[in-house]
Design an enzyme around this catalytic site. Structure first.
Site, PDB file in Angstrom:
ATOM      1  CG  ASP A  56      -1.783   1.243   1.326  1.00  0.00           C
ATOM      2  OD1 ASP A  56      -2.301   1.677   0.278  1.00  0.00           O
ATOM      3  OD2 ASP A  56      -1.922   1.809   2.421  1.00  0.00           O
ATOM      4  CB  SER A  57       0.147   4.762  -0.685  1.00  0.00           C
ATOM      5  OG  SER A  57      -1.022   4.788   0.124  1.00  0.00           O
ATOM      6  CE1 TYR A  88       3.074   5.786  -2.734  1.00  0.00           C
ATOM      7  CE2 TYR A  88       1.969   4.038  -3.931  1.00  0.00           C
ATOM      8  CZ  TYR A  88       3.062   4.489  -3.247  1.00  0.00           C
ATOM      9  OH  TYR A  88       4.148   3.659  -3.076  1.00  0.00           O
ATOM     10  N   GLY A  89      -2.588   9.263  -3.203  1.00  0.00           N
ATOM     11  CA  GLY A  89      -3.898   9.688  -3.706  1.00  0.00           C
ATOM     12  C   GLY A  89      -3.968  11.111  -4.205  1.00  0.00           C
ATOM     13  CB  CYS A 138      -3.001   0.984  -2.546  1.00  0.00           C
ATOM     14  SG  CYS A 138      -2.914   2.757  -2.795  1.00  0.00           S
ATOM     15  CB  THR A 176      -4.360   5.573  -4.956  1.00  0.00           C
ATOM     16  OG1 THR A 176      -5.182   6.265  -4.003  1.00  0.00           O
ATOM     17  CG2 THR A 176      -3.762   6.550  -5.927  1.00  0.00           C
ATOM     18  CD  GLU A 205      -1.736   7.843   7.955  1.00  0.00           C
ATOM     19  OE1 GLU A 205      -0.754   7.875   8.720  1.00  0.00           O
ATOM     20  OE2 GLU A 205      -1.906   6.970   7.085  1.00  0.00           O
ATOM     21  CB  CYS A 218      -9.644   5.323   0.437  1.00  0.00           C
ATOM     22  SG  CYS A 218      -8.174   5.740   1.379  1.00  0.00           S
ATOM     23  CB  THR A 219      -6.607   0.795   2.099  1.00  0.00           C
ATOM     24  OG1 THR A 219      -5.686   1.830   1.805  1.00  0.00           O
ATOM     25  CG2 THR A 219      -6.673  -0.170   0.954  1.00  0.00           C
ATOM     26  CG  HIS A 220      -6.092   5.479   5.360  1.00  0.00           C
ATOM     27  ND1 HIS A 220      -5.245   5.058   4.377  1.00  0.00           N
ATOM     28  CD2 HIS A 220      -5.313   6.031   6.327  1.00  0.00           C
ATOM     29  CE1 HIS A 220      -3.998   5.359   4.727  1.00  0.00           C
ATOM     30  NE2 HIS A 220      -4.017   5.939   5.908  1.00  0.00           N
TER      31      HIS A 220
HETATM   32  N1  DGL Z   1      -3.924   3.820   0.356  1.00  0.00           N
HETATM   33  C1  DGL Z   1      -4.547   4.900  -0.352  1.00  0.00           C
HETATM   34  C2  DGL Z   1      -5.798   4.374  -1.047  1.00  0.00           C
HETATM   35  O1  DGL Z   1      -6.329   3.334  -0.704  1.00  0.00           O
HETATM   36  C3  DGL Z   1      -4.909   6.038   0.580  1.00  0.00           C
HETATM   37  C4  DGL Z   1      -3.737   6.840   1.042  1.00  0.00           C
HETATM   38  C5  DGL Z   1      -3.055   7.578  -0.080  1.00  0.00           C
HETATM   39  O2  DGL Z   1      -3.580   8.567  -0.604  1.00  0.00           O
HETATM   40  O3  DGL Z   1      -1.973   7.133  -0.467  1.00  0.00           O
HETATM   41  O4  DGL Z   1      -6.253   4.996  -1.965  1.00  0.00           O
END
Ligand code: DGL
Length: 272
Positions: A11-12, A43-44, A74, A76, A152, A186-188
């Site tokens: 993941d990012s 990354y997003g 991820c 993104t 976060e 989004c994974t968060h």
């Molecule tokens: N892991 C990213 C996603 O699932 C979220 C965090 C990011 O923007 O990198 O899109």
């Protein structure tokens, strides 16, 4: 036949742990190597070429650990850089198509919301795939840019006023449109599920990418006779490109019950 090599998950940053957690839950025999690009997250908000370059490096890192499969945990990467996997020597799993399939199966009224990063929303990946499966669907999207930092920061309690108010703003157009299904793209976001339910009400089905993807991984491994034989207890290895002050707190939030004081090793991803 069995394949006891690990599943590689990247993941990012640490958000992909919500996907790793679902794999641990559904497939407790599987070894996992996780890489979180915490030094370069998010990354997003970045452009396509940068995201592709990073994804290729992350995939190369996992291949160096002799994994049997790579999971882009991820939203993104899955939306804008899934084609980086075309050259991989092992099966690749992304998180968009499986969540789209789950959403299309769940919706009754054809009104589906997508909450994701701006890169994911701009890619149009979810919308395109939903309309391929359900041409009459109404898709309402929102780029929830502020939500990743909120997670976060650990502002995920059900009564957190900042998280509630932010989600209300992002979700308002979807509520007005009457969605009955929301993809947490989004994974968060799974850790915000309780607050999202509070805002949207219980009648909206939330699609957790991790759950949908873990089921797909199970099927793929079973079909390829590549499930772990379970003779030895599963091993989890975690790597990250940076360790920040709030690192442990974030790991705790994202791994939930599956946090077992794992060691996370720092790696220089540019040198892989
Ligand atoms: N892991 C990213 C996603 O699932 C979220 C965090 C990011 O923007 O990198 O899109």
């Amino acid at each position: 036949m069995a394949d006891n090599r690990a599943i590689g998950v990247f993941d990012s940053g640490l958000g992909g742990l919500t996907v790793a957690r679902e794999i641990m839950k559904l497939l407790p025999n599987e070894n996992i190597v996780y890489f979180g690009d915490t030094g370069r997250v998010p990354y997003g908000t970045k452009g396509r070429e940068t995201i592709r370059k990073y994804a290729l490096q992350d995939e190369r890192f996992l291949l160096s650990h002799d994994v049997k499969m790579i999971v882009a945990a991820c939203g993104t990467v899955s939306s804008v850089a899934a084609d980086t996997a075309d050259v991989l020597p092992v099966p690749f799993v992304e998180v968009v198509s499986h969540s789209v399939r789950a959403a299309v199966a769940a919706t009754q009224n054809g009104k589906i919301g997508i909450l994701a990063t701006s890169a994911t929303i701009n890619s149009g990946a979810h919308k395109k795939q939903i309309l391929e499966r359900l041409p009459d669907a109404e898709v309402i999207e929102a780029a929830g840019t502020l939500l990743v930092p909120i997670v976060e920061e650990g502002w995920t309690a059900i009564d957190d006023s900042v998280a509630i108010e932010t989600l209300r703003r992002y979700l308002k157009p979807m509520m007005d449109a009457g969605i009955d299904t929301l993809i947490l793209g989004c994974t968060h976001f799974p850790v915000l599920s309780s607050i999202i339910r509070k805002v949207l009400g219980n009648s909206v089905t939330l699609i957790n990418m991790g759950e949908a993807t873990a089921k797909a991984i199970e099927q793929m491994l079973a079909l390829g006779n590549s499930l772990n034989d379970g003779v030895n207890a599963a091993e989890y290895k975690f790597y990250a490109s940076d360790k920040t002050k709030s690192f442990e707190k974030t790991v705790n939030i994202l791994l939930g019950d599956y946090n077992n004081d794992f060691e996370i090793e720092q790696v220089d991803i540019e040198k892989i």
